[in-house]
Design a protein around this motif. Sequence first.
Motif, mmCIF file in Angstrom:
data_model
loop_
_atom_site.group_PDB
_atom_site.id
_atom_site.type_symbol
_atom_site.label_atom_id
_atom_site.label_comp_id
_atom_site.label_asym_id
_atom_site.label_seq_id
_atom_site.Cartn_x
_atom_site.Cartn_y
_atom_site.Cartn_z
ATOM 1 N N VAL A 239 1.225 13.942 -8.751
ATOM 2 C CA VAL A 239 2.104 15.116 -8.857
ATOM 3 C C VAL A 239 2.493 15.326 -10.317
ATOM 4 O O VAL A 239 2.476 16.447 -10.831
ATOM 5 C CB VAL A 239 3.348 14.931 -7.949
ATOM 6 C CG1 VAL A 239 4.387 16.022 -8.234
ATOM 7 C CG2 VAL A 239 2.943 14.956 -6.494
ATOM 8 N N ALA A 240 2.778 14.212 -10.968
ATOM 9 C CA ALA A 240 3.211 14.316 -12.374
ATOM 10 C C ALA A 240 2.040 14.808 -13.241
ATOM 11 O O ALA A 240 2.227 15.614 -14.146
ATOM 12 C CB ALA A 240 3.712 12.966 -12.868
ATOM 13 N N ILE A 241 0.848 14.306 -12.948
ATOM 14 C CA ILE A 241 -0.312 14.713 -13.730
ATOM 15 C C ILE A 241 -0.556 16.202 -13.471
ATOM 16 O O ILE A 241 -0.827 16.980 -14.393
ATOM 17 C CB ILE A 241 -1.548 13.890 -13.377
ATOM 18 C CG1 ILE A 241 -1.406 12.467 -13.862
ATOM 19 C CG2 ILE A 241 -2.823 14.526 -13.921
ATOM 20 C CD1 ILE A 241 -2.500 11.553 -13.436
ATOM 21 N N THR A 242 -0.452 16.580 -12.244
ATOM 22 C CA THR A 242 -0.655 17.960 -11.890
ATOM 23 C C THR A 242 0.407 18.829 -12.575
ATOM 24 O O THR A 242 0.126 19.932 -13.036
ATOM 25 C CB THR A 242 -0.590 18.128 -10.362
ATOM 26 O OG1 THR A 242 -1.491 17.239 -9.738
ATOM 27 C CG2 THR A 242 -0.960 19.535 -9.943
ATOM 28 N N TYR B 51 0.818 8.946 -5.585
ATOM 29 C CA TYR B 51 1.135 10.325 -5.267
ATOM 30 C C TYR B 51 2.062 10.911 -6.342
ATOM 31 O O TYR B 51 1.861 12.024 -6.797
ATOM 32 C CB TYR B 51 1.767 10.406 -3.871
ATOM 33 C CG TYR B 51 2.111 11.823 -3.479
ATOM 34 C CD1 TYR B 51 1.112 12.726 -3.136
ATOM 35 C CD2 TYR B 51 3.426 12.271 -3.486
ATOM 36 C CE1 TYR B 51 1.441 14.028 -2.803
ATOM 37 C CE2 TYR B 51 3.749 13.573 -3.135
ATOM 38 C CZ TYR B 51 2.752 14.444 -2.791
ATOM 39 O OH TYR B 51 3.056 15.728 -2.455
ATOM 40 N N GLN B 52 3.053 10.089 -6.718
ATOM 41 C CA GLN B 52 3.980 10.581 -7.747
ATOM 42 C C GLN B 52 3.240 10.802 -9.065
ATOM 43 O O GLN B 52 3.506 11.768 -9.780
ATOM 44 C CB GLN B 52 5.136 9.584 -7.944
ATOM 45 C CG GLN B 52 6.108 9.600 -6.784
ATOM 46 C CD GLN B 52 7.167 8.484 -6.895
ATOM 47 O OE1 GLN B 52 7.069 7.607 -7.751
ATOM 48 N NE2 GLN B 52 8.165 8.548 -6.022
ATOM 49 N N TYR C 282 0.835 -1.193 0.000
ATOM 50 C CA TYR C 282 0.000 0.000 0.000
ATOM 51 C C TYR C 282 0.873 1.247 0.000
ATOM 52 O O TYR C 282 0.598 2.200 -0.736
ATOM 53 C CB TYR C 282 -0.941 -0.016 1.224
ATOM 54 C CG TYR C 282 -1.719 1.261 1.384
ATOM 55 C CD1 TYR C 282 -2.840 1.523 0.592
ATOM 56 C CD2 TYR C 282 -1.321 2.223 2.317
ATOM 57 C CE1 TYR C 282 -3.541 2.708 0.744
ATOM 58 C CE2 TYR C 282 -2.028 3.413 2.451
ATOM 59 C CZ TYR C 282 -3.135 3.642 1.673
ATOM 60 O OH TYR C 282 -3.835 4.817 1.805
ATOM 61 N N ASP C 283 1.902 1.213 0.865
ATOM 62 C CA ASP C 283 2.786 2.373 0.925
ATOM 63 C C ASP C 283 3.428 2.616 -0.445
ATOM 64 O O ASP C 283 3.533 3.774 -0.909
ATOM 65 C CB ASP C 283 3.869 2.179 1.986
ATOM 66 C CG ASP C 283 3.305 2.264 3.408
ATOM 67 O OD1 ASP C 283 2.151 2.745 3.571
ATOM 68 O OD2 ASP C 283 4.004 1.841 4.371
ATOM 69 N N GLN C 284 3.847 1.518 -1.085
ATOM 70 C CA GLN C 284 4.478 1.662 -2.410
ATOM 71 C C GLN C 284 3.459 2.171 -3.424
ATOM 72 O O GLN C 284 3.749 3.078 -4.225
ATOM 73 C CB GLN C 284 5.070 0.330 -2.884
ATOM 74 C CG GLN C 284 6.305 -0.079 -2.115
ATOM 75 C CD GLN C 284 6.792 -1.474 -2.537
ATOM 76 O OE1 GLN C 284 6.145 -2.155 -3.319
ATOM 77 N NE2 GLN C 284 7.949 -1.851 -2.001
#
Length: 157
Positions: A150-153, A146-147, A138-140
């Motif tokens: 962030v990349a999409i954003t 999240y990455q 889950y953490d991975q």
Amino acid sequence: EKEKPERQEIINNLTMDNERLTKERDELLDDISVFEKELKDLTTEYNSTKQAQTEKITEFEAKKVKLSRENTARKSEKADLEAKLKALKRKHESEKAERQRKIDDLVRIVEKLDAENNNLEEEIERLKKLLAELQLEYDQLSKQWYQRRVAITAGEY
């Protein structure tokens, strides 16, 4: 005249014999009176003794009957108590056997619960490992998500 002194002597002898016999008769009558009184006293004493003995025998017989009844009652009471004791012993043995059955059942239940507890502890350990693995995954995935976010954003994806 010769006859007169002889006759007088015979009369004197007879008078003396009569007095002696009268005295002996009076003594014998006194003795008879004494013997009659003694006989009366002995008869009274005998009758009193006989009456006392009869009363004692009657009293003894009454006590004998009473003791016989008491003995019979005690034997009956003893038999009743022995029967009650026997019944209590049977009840005690039955209760003891029932308690032992319950103890044996409880021991089996505790052994079963211990086995189930061991299985559950093993399952918990397995689930903890699985949870740790899932948490890592889950953490991975969260990090990747999240990455990506962030990349999409940022417009890189």
